[in-house]
Design a protein around this motif. Structure first.
Motif, PDB file in Angstrom:
ATOM      1  N   VAL A  70       9.540 -35.858  69.813  1.00 41.29           N
ATOM      2  CA  VAL A  70       9.358 -35.332  68.578  1.00 41.29           C
ATOM      3  C   VAL A  70       9.480 -33.751  68.779  1.00 41.29           C
ATOM      4  O   VAL A  70       9.881 -32.977  68.217  1.00 41.29           O
ATOM      5  N   LEU A  71       9.016 -33.268  69.990  1.00 44.05           N
ATOM      6  CA  LEU A  71       9.001 -31.715  70.438  1.00 44.05           C
ATOM      7  C   LEU A  71      10.408 -31.419  70.452  1.00 44.05           C
ATOM      8  O   LEU A  71      10.823 -30.195  70.046  1.00 44.05           O
ATOM      9  N   LEU A  72      11.118 -32.169  71.193  1.00 44.10           N
ATOM     10  CA  LEU A  72      12.616 -31.873  71.517  1.00 44.10           C
ATOM     11  C   LEU A  72      13.417 -31.787  70.039  1.00 44.10           C
ATOM     12  O   LEU A  72      14.158 -31.213  69.851  1.00 44.10           O
ATOM     13  N   TYR A  73      12.995 -32.719  69.243  1.00 46.21           N
ATOM     14  CA  TYR A  73      13.759 -32.550  67.580  1.00 46.21           C
ATOM     15  C   TYR A  73      13.399 -31.380  66.974  1.00 46.21           C
ATOM     16  O   TYR A  73      14.234 -30.684  66.520  1.00 46.21           O
ATOM     17  N   LEU A  74      11.970 -31.077  67.170  1.00 43.73           N
ATOM     18  CA  LEU A  74      11.574 -29.984  66.319  1.00 43.73           C
ATOM     19  C   LEU A  74      11.942 -28.724  66.596  1.00 43.73           C
ATOM     20  O   LEU A  74      12.367 -27.729  65.911  1.00 43.73           O
ATOM     21  N   VAL A  76      14.551 -27.804  69.216  1.00 41.88           N
ATOM     22  CA  VAL A  76      15.823 -27.778  69.730  1.00 41.88           C
ATOM     23  C   VAL A  76      16.926 -28.376  68.898  1.00 41.88           C
ATOM     24  O   VAL A  76      17.691 -27.572  68.523  1.00 41.88           O
ATOM     25  N   ILE A  77      16.761 -29.608  68.437  1.00 43.50           N
ATOM     26  CA  ILE A  77      17.863 -30.078  67.575  1.00 43.50           C
ATOM     27  C   ILE A  77      17.650 -29.821  66.015  1.00 43.50           C
ATOM     28  O   ILE A  77      18.671 -29.379  65.429  1.00 43.50           O
ATOM     29  N   LEU A  78      16.379 -29.714  65.508  1.00 43.56           N
ATOM     30  CA  LEU A  78      16.405 -29.363  64.273  1.00 43.56           C
ATOM     31  C   LEU A  78      17.012 -27.975  63.807  1.00 43.56           C
ATOM     32  O   LEU A  78      17.358 -27.782  62.871  1.00 43.56           O
ATOM     33  N   PRO A  79      16.659 -26.899  64.821  1.00 43.92           N
ATOM     34  CA  PRO A  79      17.223 -25.615  64.275  1.00 43.92           C
ATOM     35  C   PRO A  79      18.773 -25.601  64.264  1.00 43.92           C
ATOM     36  O   PRO A  79      19.564 -24.749  63.665  1.00 43.92           O
ATOM     37  N   LEU A  80      19.549 -26.472  64.669  1.00 42.35           N
ATOM     38  CA  LEU A  80      20.905 -26.764  64.369  1.00 42.35           C
ATOM     39  C   LEU A  80      21.298 -27.047  63.032  1.00 42.35           C
ATOM     40  O   LEU A  80      22.382 -26.668  62.607  1.00 42.35           O
ATOM     41  N   GLY A 127      12.698 -36.911  78.610  1.00 40.48           N
ATOM     42  CA  GLY A 127      11.761 -36.014  79.521  1.00 40.48           C
ATOM     43  C   GLY A 127      12.565 -35.137  80.581  1.00 40.48           C
ATOM     44  O   GLY A 127      12.104 -33.928  80.760  1.00 40.48           O
ATOM     45  N   SER A 128      13.637 -35.398  81.144  1.00 43.09           N
ATOM     46  CA  SER A 128      14.425 -34.421  81.936  1.00 43.09           C
ATOM     47  C   SER A 128      14.903 -33.508  80.997  1.00 43.09           C
ATOM     48  O   SER A 128      14.920 -32.263  81.837  1.00 43.09           O
ATOM     49  N   VAL A 129      15.321 -33.696  79.872  1.00 44.69           N
ATOM     50  CA  VAL A 129      15.792 -32.438  79.058  1.00 44.69           C
ATOM     51  C   VAL A 129      14.528 -31.402  78.745  1.00 44.69           C
ATOM     52  O   VAL A 129      14.807 -30.194  79.139  1.00 44.69           O
ATOM     53  N   LEU A 130      13.587 -31.866  78.695  1.00 43.65           N
ATOM     54  CA  LEU A 130      12.241 -31.021  78.195  1.00 43.65           C
ATOM     55  C   LEU A 130      12.080 -30.296  79.386  1.00 43.65           C
ATOM     56  O   LEU A 130      11.809 -29.023  79.470  1.00 43.65           O
TER      57      LEU A 130
END
Length: 430
Positions: A70-74, A76-80, A127-130
């Motif tokens: 959820v954090l990664l989406y909010l 990192v990905i959502l700003p795209l 996990g590894s990306v965050l």
């Protein structure tokens, strides 16, 4: 597969020939009817296992990964943007499908638990990306000089920070699987399978970011050449780049796990991790060192790719194929030993070591219903685990845990034999 060994018939003489119903081995059998004589178990109270502890731990891990997703989406990905992220996600499915297909081929001979495979991919993709995004900035600030330039910062980020932090965070997932238990990484091929899944998950998320950025550039420039060039280089030419780097650490940890050596865990694990970092740095650094021809900007990269990266990839593929053939030899040798002790007939050993014959056995069982097919599949899985566990035990002294694990697998094999016999034997004799 026959089910006569699940009965309690009187033992046959050791010299019985295959035509007379024997097993066809040229050595004396310890117990020709071993599956029928396993008995009720060892006397005395047995320590109750607690499988729920492992499942609770797995559940908490997956919940933590879900929150991280959820954090990664909010952030990192959502700003795209919705449209860009959808295009990038769709494009990223192509290389990850190639990696997952290769992992499926590697894993199907000695299959791993699906929950642990899913955990490995989720760790790589989330996990590894965050952790890379979190620690990457601190590490770059630590290695950067006080007076730096944008070119130097870009070089340090790509050639030093990315290999060190990314490979360390991906390999942390392998250490987590080792902490969960040796049954997940018990040999070299297991380590390569889990490392490939972690690396494939990491590359999946990273490709979404790269494809999204290139799609934005294509929209700004009014042409799609930038996007398709990025897709071609990352999605088609190098889907196994991250897999090749992380697989070296998985290979080292798998060799150490097979030999149950703490010194090898440290030596081979750190050695494989370091070699993966070096290859990662060479891969990223090539973009700074290769000459660029304005008329053919990709010509230098293709020369480097064919002369350096392709041989490395072919070498790693050769290692993986050798490991796959090695597992087949191990399984044949160990199951033949159990066969001489009375657990398997020769044709059963041949069935268990051949993927084609396994599928044929499952098709035969499926003619008697879904339960019979599940019983056959569980029998095959238990027999494969038995052979690989026995091979690993040979490198160290047997312990109470390994003996209990062996008996558990033998009991599973016996129970599935009896179930198959009950489901496939005719009710009325002819």
């Amino acid at each position: 597969m026959t089910s006569t060994t699940g009965t309690s018939a009187p033992p046959r003489p050791a010299a019985e020939s295959p035509r007379e119903g024997g097993y066809g081995y040229d050595v004396e059998r310890v117990d020709p009817h071993a599956p029928g004589r396993i008995g009720p178990g060892a006397a005395g109270p047995r320590r109750r296992r607690r499988p729920w502890v492992r499942w609770v731990a797995f559940g908490l891990s997956f919940l933590l990964l879900a929150a991280s997703a959820v954090l990664l989406y909010l952030f990192v990905i959502l700003p795209l943007g919705a449209g860009t992220s959808l295009v990038a996600f769709t494009a990223a499915l192509v290389p990850v499908a190639i990696v997952l297909g290769a992992v499926w081929w590697l894993d199907r001979y000695t299959p791993q638990p699906r929950a642990s495979l899913l955990y490995a991919f989720a760790w790589g993709a989330i996990g590894s990306v965050l952790l890379t995004l979190f620690f990457g900035g601190f590490f770059t600030a630590w290695i950067s000089p006080e007076e730096s330039s944008p070119t130097l910062d870009t070089f340090l980020g790509a050639v030093v920070q990315a290999p060190v932090i990314e490979e360390a965070m991906k390999s942390a997932g392998l250490l987590g699987l080792l902490i969960w238990g040796r049954r997940y990484i018990a040999g070299p091929l297991d380590g390569v399978v889990y490392a490939a899944l972690i690396a494939g998950g990491f590359a999946f998320t990273e490709n979404i970011l790269y494809f999204g950025d290139s799609f934005h550039q294509a929209q700004a420039a009014g042409e799609v050449a930038v996007f398709w060039q990025t897709f071609f280089l990352r999605g088609l030419l190098s889907p196994f780049a991250h897999v090749s780097f992380t697989a070296l650490c998985g290979l080292g940890l798998g060799i150490a796990a097979e030999r149950r050596s703490l010194m090898l865990y440290a030596g081979l694990g750190i050695g494989g991790l370091s070699l993966g970092m070096v290859l990662h740095a060479i891969w990223n650094g090539s973009s700074f060192l290769l000459p660029v021809d304005p008329e053919a900007p990709l010509a230098g990269f293709f020369r480097y790719y064919v002369s350096i990266q392709v041989p490395i990839f072919v070498l790693l593929v050769g290692i993986v194929v050798v490991l796959r053939l090695r597992e087949k030899r191990i399984l044949r040798r160990q199951l033949s030993e159990y066969g001489r002790a009375g657990w398997f007939a020769p044709h059963e050993v041949e069935m268990l070591v051949s993927m084609r014959r396994r599928r044929r056995a499952e098709r035969w069982a499926s003619r008697h219903g879904a339960v019979a097919r599940m019983a056959m599949r569980h029998l095959i899985t238990a027999a494969v685990a038995l052979g690989m566990e026995r091979h690993s035990v040979l490198f160290a002294a047997p312990t109470a845990r390994t003996r209990a694990r062996e008996r558990e697998l033998l009991e599973t094999i016996t129970a599935q034999r009896r179930l198959l016999g009950a489901l496939t034997a005719p009710v009325v004799r002819g």
